[in-house]
Design an enzyme around this catalytic site. Structure first.
Site, PDB file in Angstrom:
ATOM      1  N   ARG A 202      55.681  70.453 -46.444  1.00 53.36           N
ATOM      2  CA  ARG A 202      54.427  70.249 -47.160  1.00 53.36           C
ATOM      3  C   ARG A 202      53.815  71.605 -47.484  1.00 53.36           C
ATOM      4  O   ARG A 202      53.872  72.524 -46.677  1.00 53.36           O
ATOM      5  CB  ARG A 202      53.444  69.444 -46.277  1.00 53.36           C
ATOM      6  CG  ARG A 202      53.702  67.968 -46.284  1.00 53.36           C
ATOM      7  CD  ARG A 202      52.917  67.231 -45.206  1.00 53.36           C
ATOM      8  NE  ARG A 202      51.508  67.601 -45.086  1.00 53.36           N
ATOM      9  CZ  ARG A 202      50.639  66.959 -44.290  1.00 53.36           C
ATOM     10  NH1 ARG A 202      51.048  65.928 -43.560  1.00 53.36           N
ATOM     11  NH2 ARG A 202      49.387  67.344 -44.207  1.00 53.36           N
TER      12      ARG A 202
ATOM     13  N   ARG B  64      43.552  76.823 -42.405  1.00 53.10           N
ATOM     14  CA  ARG B  64      43.322  75.372 -42.334  1.00 53.10           C
ATOM     15  C   ARG B  64      42.853  74.989 -40.927  1.00 53.10           C
ATOM     16  O   ARG B  64      41.930  74.198 -40.758  1.00 53.10           O
ATOM     17  CB  ARG B  64      44.652  74.682 -42.673  1.00 53.10           C
ATOM     18  CG  ARG B  64      44.616  73.191 -42.829  1.00 53.10           C
ATOM     19  CD  ARG B  64      45.974  72.704 -43.322  1.00 53.10           C
ATOM     20  NE  ARG B  64      46.202  71.311 -42.998  1.00 53.10           N
ATOM     21  CZ  ARG B  64      47.388  70.783 -42.755  1.00 53.10           C
ATOM     22  NH1 ARG B  64      48.476  71.538 -42.786  1.00 53.10           N
ATOM     23  NH2 ARG B  64      47.503  69.517 -42.477  1.00 53.10           N
TER      24      ARG B  64
ATOM     25  N   ARG C 134      57.304  71.283 -39.219  1.00 51.06           N
ATOM     26  CA  ARG C 134      57.358  69.897 -39.731  1.00 51.06           C
ATOM     27  C   ARG C 134      58.084  69.861 -41.077  1.00 51.06           C
ATOM     28  O   ARG C 134      57.879  70.711 -41.936  1.00 51.06           O
ATOM     29  CB  ARG C 134      55.924  69.380 -39.890  1.00 51.06           C
ATOM     30  CG  ARG C 134      55.852  67.995 -40.502  1.00 51.06           C
ATOM     31  CD  ARG C 134      54.544  67.312 -40.208  1.00 51.06           C
ATOM     32  NE  ARG C 134      53.392  67.974 -40.823  1.00 51.06           N
ATOM     33  CZ  ARG C 134      52.134  67.576 -40.642  1.00 51.06           C
ATOM     34  NH1 ARG C 134      51.873  66.547 -39.851  1.00 51.06           N
ATOM     35  NH2 ARG C 134      51.141  68.206 -41.217  1.00 51.06           N
TER      36      ARG C 134
ATOM     37  N   ARG D 176      36.509  62.915 -41.398  1.00 53.46           N
ATOM     38  CA  ARG D 176      36.719  64.334 -41.124  1.00 53.46           C
ATOM     39  C   ARG D 176      35.434  65.131 -41.312  1.00 53.46           C
ATOM     40  O   ARG D 176      35.428  66.336 -41.074  1.00 53.46           O
ATOM     41  CB  ARG D 176      37.797  64.889 -42.055  1.00 53.46           C
ATOM     42  CG  ARG D 176      39.200  64.886 -41.433  1.00 53.46           C
ATOM     43  CD  ARG D 176      40.193  65.106 -42.541  1.00 53.46           C
ATOM     44  NE  ARG D 176      41.368  65.846 -42.184  1.00 53.46           N
ATOM     45  CZ  ARG D 176      42.604  65.307 -42.202  1.00 53.46           C
ATOM     46  NH1 ARG D 176      42.776  64.034 -42.420  1.00 53.46           N
ATOM     47  NH2 ARG D 176      43.641  66.072 -41.969  1.00 53.46           N
TER      48      ARG D 176
ATOM     49  N   LYS E  97      48.620  62.977 -34.762  1.00 50.15           N
ATOM     50  CA  LYS E  97      47.853  61.761 -35.062  1.00 50.15           C
ATOM     51  C   LYS E  97      48.756  60.696 -35.680  1.00 50.15           C
ATOM     52  O   LYS E  97      48.728  59.540 -35.283  1.00 50.15           O
ATOM     53  CB  LYS E  97      46.712  62.059 -36.058  1.00 50.15           C
ATOM     54  CG  LYS E  97      45.647  62.994 -35.551  1.00 50.15           C
ATOM     55  CD  LYS E  97      44.493  63.105 -36.552  1.00 50.15           C
ATOM     56  CE  LYS E  97      44.850  63.781 -37.862  1.00 50.15           C
ATOM     57  NZ  LYS E  97      45.170  65.207 -37.760  1.00 50.15           N
TER      58      LYS E  97
HETATM   59  P1  AMP Z   1      46.835  64.848 -43.191  1.00 50.60           P
HETATM   60  O1  AMP Z   1      48.111  64.232 -43.628  1.00 50.60           O
HETATM   61  O2  AMP Z   1      45.958  63.893 -42.396  1.00 50.60           O
HETATM   62  O3  AMP Z   1      47.010  66.182 -42.518  1.00 50.60           O
HETATM   63  O4  AMP Z   1      45.985  65.159 -44.550  1.00 50.60           O
HETATM   64  C1  AMP Z   1      46.497  66.035 -45.538  1.00 50.60           C
HETATM   65  C2  AMP Z   1      45.403  66.510 -46.486  1.00 50.60           C
HETATM   66  O5  AMP Z   1      44.800  65.386 -47.157  1.00 50.60           O
HETATM   67  C3  AMP Z   1      44.223  67.228 -45.839  1.00 50.60           C
HETATM   68  O6  AMP Z   1      44.480  68.601 -45.594  1.00 50.60           O
HETATM   69  C4  AMP Z   1      43.142  67.037 -46.903  1.00 50.60           C
HETATM   70  O7  AMP Z   1      43.341  67.871 -48.033  1.00 50.60           O
HETATM   71  C5  AMP Z   1      43.388  65.600 -47.353  1.00 50.60           C
HETATM   72  N1  AMP Z   1      42.644  64.636 -46.510  1.00 50.60           N
HETATM   73  C6  AMP Z   1      43.180  63.662 -45.693  1.00 50.60           C
HETATM   74  N2  AMP Z   1      42.205  62.950 -45.086  1.00 50.60           N
HETATM   75  C7  AMP Z   1      41.017  63.493 -45.509  1.00 50.60           C
HETATM   76  C8  AMP Z   1      39.640  63.221 -45.245  1.00 50.60           C
HETATM   77  N3  AMP Z   1      39.258  62.246 -44.399  1.00 50.60           N
HETATM   78  N4  AMP Z   1      38.696  63.997 -45.865  1.00 50.60           N
HETATM   79  C9  AMP Z   1      39.037  64.973 -46.719  1.00 50.60           C
HETATM   80  N5  AMP Z   1      40.313  65.295 -47.010  1.00 50.60           N
HETATM   81  C10 AMP Z   1      41.307  64.564 -46.428  1.00 50.60           C
END
Ligand code: AMP
Length: 210
Positions: free
Chosen positions: A155, A166, A122, A83, A13
């Site tokens: 990460r 996850r 990653r 989400r 994404k």
């Molecule tokens: P990402 O970088 O998009 O994979 O997001 C990393 C982490 O941030 C996720 O695993 C969640 O813990 C949190 N996070 C990011 N976006 C959201 C969202 N829209 N709703 C809830 N948690 C989020």
């Protein structure tokens, strides 16, 4: 133009959102990046979100909705939001309040084993924000960022023991969200197989048809 980019962790994404934002002059809002920055700066939100993130859990809806309301701008590509269905409903009322409408919701899809490979390989440079991959896009010098020379890190939520559950949770959480946007006729599914360039081309074709 108002787009949401959805899809499982590791599907690409972020990579595609950067492309779309450059090509169409849209603001790229990545909720994951915003949260990581809040954690780095130890803000109130960062302290509240950190534990959820490290375990690969979603951050509670009320925090996320408040965050997105704050950064909402003219013309955007939202990467990683919504989400959950409550987040999608909050986004609907937010755009409506501004007299706007979402153009399209793009769902990137990929096979689970490929996602595991992409996630566990990653590596990120926390300061520059650059993202590398051990096999697909390694840095010039092993373990350090090309731009800043800072050490690359993995990460917490990309570690294998976190990645599997996850992804399982993602598939459970995503299905009502997909149904929500299908009913509104807004969703377009795009395969994220292949190189970033191949995915980019598919994405462009899809946007042209819009
Ligand atoms: P990402 O970088 O998009 O994979 O997001 C990393 C982490 O941030 C996720 O695993 C969640 O813990 C949190 N996070 C990011 N976006 C959201 C969202 N829209 N709703 C809830 N948690 C989020």
């Amino acid at each position: 133009m108002y787009y949401c980019l959805m899809g499982p962790p590791g599907v690409g994404k972020g990579t595609q959102a950067v492309f779309l934002s450059e090509k169409y002059g849209l603001e790229h809002i990545s909720t994951g990046n915003l949260l990581r920055e809040a954690v780095r700066q130890k803000t109130k939100l960062g302290l509240q979100a950190q534990n959820y993130m490290n375990q690969g859990l979603l951050v509670p809806d009320n925090l996320m909705i408040a965050l997105v309301e704050e950064v909402f701008q003219k013309g955007f590509i939202l990467d990683g939001f919504p989400r959950t269905v409550p987040q999608a409903e909050a986004l609907d009322s937010l755009v409506k309040r501004k007299g706007l409408a979402l153009d399209q919701v793009i769902l990137l899809t990929l096979d689970e084993e490929e996602l595991v490979k992409r996630l566990t390989g990653r590596r990120v440079a926390p300061k520059s924000g650059r993202v590398y991959h051990l096999y697909f896009s390694p840095p010039k010098k092993e373990g350090v960022c090309d731009e800043t020379g800072e050490p690359l890190i993995q990460r917490e939520d990309d570690k294998l023991e976190i990645v599997r559950p996850r992804l399982q949770r993602y598939f459970v959480e995503q299905s009502p969200l997909t149904a929500y946007y299908k009913e509104k006729g807004l969703i377009r599914e795009i395969s994220a197989e292949g190189s970033p360039e191949e995915v980019r081309q598919r994405l462009e074709e899809c946007l042209k048809k819009n």
